[in-house]
Design an enzyme around this catalytic site. Structure first.
Site, short mmCIF file in Angstrom:
data_model
loop_
_atom_site.label_atom_id
_atom_site.label_comp_id
_atom_site.label_asym_id
_atom_site.label_seq_id
_atom_site.Cartn_x
_atom_site.Cartn_y
_atom_site.Cartn_z
N GLY A 40 -12.37 -6.94 -4.70
CA GLY A 40 -12.95 -7.87 -4.82
C GLY A 40 -10.81 -8.55 -5.30
O GLY A 40 -10.57 -8.76 -4.12
N SER A 107 -9.59 -1.01 -1.86
CA SER A 107 -8.78 -2.33 -1.82
C SER A 107 -8.73 -3.00 -2.35
O SER A 107 -7.70 -2.60 -4.03
CB SER A 107 -10.18 -2.89 -1.55
OG SER A 107 -9.86 -4.63 -0.99
N TRP A 108 -9.28 -4.03 -3.93
CA TRP A 108 -9.09 -4.67 -4.76
C TRP A 108 -9.04 -3.48 -6.02
O TRP A 108 -8.33 -3.45 -6.61
CB TRP A 108 -9.67 -5.84 -5.43
CG TRP A 108 -9.80 -5.75 -7.05
CD1 TRP A 108 -10.49 -5.74 -8.09
CD2 TRP A 108 -8.01 -6.05 -7.73
NE1 TRP A 108 -9.79 -6.36 -9.13
CE2 TRP A 108 -8.74 -6.10 -9.27
CE3 TRP A 108 -6.96 -6.52 -7.57
CZ2 TRP A 108 -7.61 -7.03 -10.14
CZ3 TRP A 108 -6.09 -6.80 -8.54
CH2 TRP A 108 -6.38 -6.89 -10.14
N ASP A 260 -7.92 -1.73 9.93
CA ASP A 260 -8.49 -3.26 8.35
C ASP A 260 -8.04 -4.05 9.01
O ASP A 260 -6.16 -3.78 8.35
CB ASP A 260 -7.91 -1.79 7.35
CG ASP A 260 -8.54 -2.52 5.79
OD1 ASP A 260 -8.39 -3.99 5.90
OD2 ASP A 260 -8.55 -1.64 5.43
N HIS A 287 -12.08 -2.12 7.24
CA HIS A 287 -12.25 -2.00 5.86
C HIS A 287 -12.96 -1.66 5.02
O HIS A 287 -13.11 -1.12 3.91
CB HIS A 287 -11.52 -3.12 5.96
CG HIS A 287 -11.48 -3.78 4.09
ND1 HIS A 287 -10.41 -3.12 3.39
CD2 HIS A 287 -12.10 -3.97 3.22
CE1 HIS A 287 -10.11 -3.87 2.05
NE2 HIS A 287 -11.27 -4.50 2.10
#
Length: 312
Positions: A40, A107-108, A260, A287
């Protein structure tokens, strides 16, 4: 990936006067503890997040970060910083009676996993990271400003910038901040929908048109924008690459998709250069963690850690 195991127990943990975070456990209660750190910011968890781990070998813990998923209050940005989330992970670990756990984030979630590990290295058995994002201005600009990934999807980019007045398009993250946090709720929902639909093109290797629900998009749009405006509270001496000496001894696997578009290869490369002890595995994918070949690479890494940690 493994069949999705059933949840054994779940609940809400009060972490501040304002926030309650949703947590759940599945798998083997006597297995190796692993915490899944979602992306996120604001994405929340889903049942498929349990499927990277052998349920016979792992005690699988999922947590929705503040303001998203089943955590309460929804889409709330007050008392919501990287360091609040780091503290929440520690509160959850203590609540569940876990001494040390494997940390799995993408990711985050890779950002938060690294920040947590640097804050509490003695509590981390190992790290499995995917789609490296370090919350730097260059990475945020790539995603959200003219001249980055906008050049890959120019038509979709026009839909992303449409809610923003032309004179404010030189600083889109700040312009979106005004829209998402203004007094007009309908404007905020419309902006959240545009933000979320733009991001949907970047996370899949073969994107599909998405007509997202604006209200359901509020958490990810508001929280991402909130964190982007503040550089994740990770600038200067708090920057992740500046503190790698604190975790270089922790075993780690970094899985990165060559193609990605959301979190490009450069950040994973720079992290691996600052952390030569970690193993960087580049796969020919994008991703999304549940798409191949990332899904298989991440599941294999978890299987390898299950073997490695079982013999310690």
């Amino acid at each position: 990936m493994y069949p999705i195991p059933e949840v054994r127990q779940s609940g809400l943990l009060q972490v501040s006067d304002l926030h309650q975070i949703y947590w759940e456990e599945s798998g083997n209660p006597a297995g190796i503890p692993v915490i899944f750190v979602h992306g996120g910011p604001g994405a929340g968890t889903a049942p498929v997040c349990r499927a990277f781990f052998n349920p016979e070998r792992y005690r699988i813990v999922l947590m929705d970060q503040r303001g998203c998923g089943q955590s309460q209050p929804y889409a709330e940005t007050r008392e919501n910083t990287t360091w609040d989330l780091v503290a929440d992970l520690e509160k959850l670990r203590e609540f569940l009676g876990i001494d040390r756990w494997l940390v799995f984030g993408g990711s985050w979630g890779s950002t938060l996993s690294l920040a947590y590990a640097q804050s509490h290295p003695e509590r981390v058995l190992g790290l499995i990271l995917r789609g490296i994002f370090l919350c730097r201005q260059s990475e945020i600009d790539w995603l959200s400003e003219e001249g980055g990934v906008s050049q890959i999807y120019p038509a979709q980019w026009q839909r992303y910038i449409a809610p923003v007045a032309p004179e404010k398009r030189r600083q889109l993250v700040l312009a979106y901040h005004e829209l998402l946090f203004g007094d007009d709720y309908e404007t905020a929902v419309k902006a959240a929908k545009a933000w979320n639909e733009w991001e949907s093109y970047l996370i899949r290797f073969e994107p599909q048109e998405e007509d997202s629900d604006g209200e359901a998009s509020l958490a990810i749009a508001r929280l991402e924008n909130h964190y982007f405006v503040n550089l994740g509270w990770l600038a200067g001496e708090k920057a992740i690459l500046a503190n790698m000496n604190t975790i270089r001894h922790i075993p780690a696997v970094i899985v990165q998709g060559r193609y990605d578009l959301c979190t490009p290869m450069q950040s994973a490369w720079e992290l691996s250069q600052a952390w030569p002890e970690a193993e960087l595995r580049i796969v020919q994918g994008g991703h999304a963690s549940t798409e191949e070949p990332l899904a298989s690479a991440l599941t294999a890494a978890a299987d390898e850690f299950a073997h490695r940690l079982a013999v310690l």
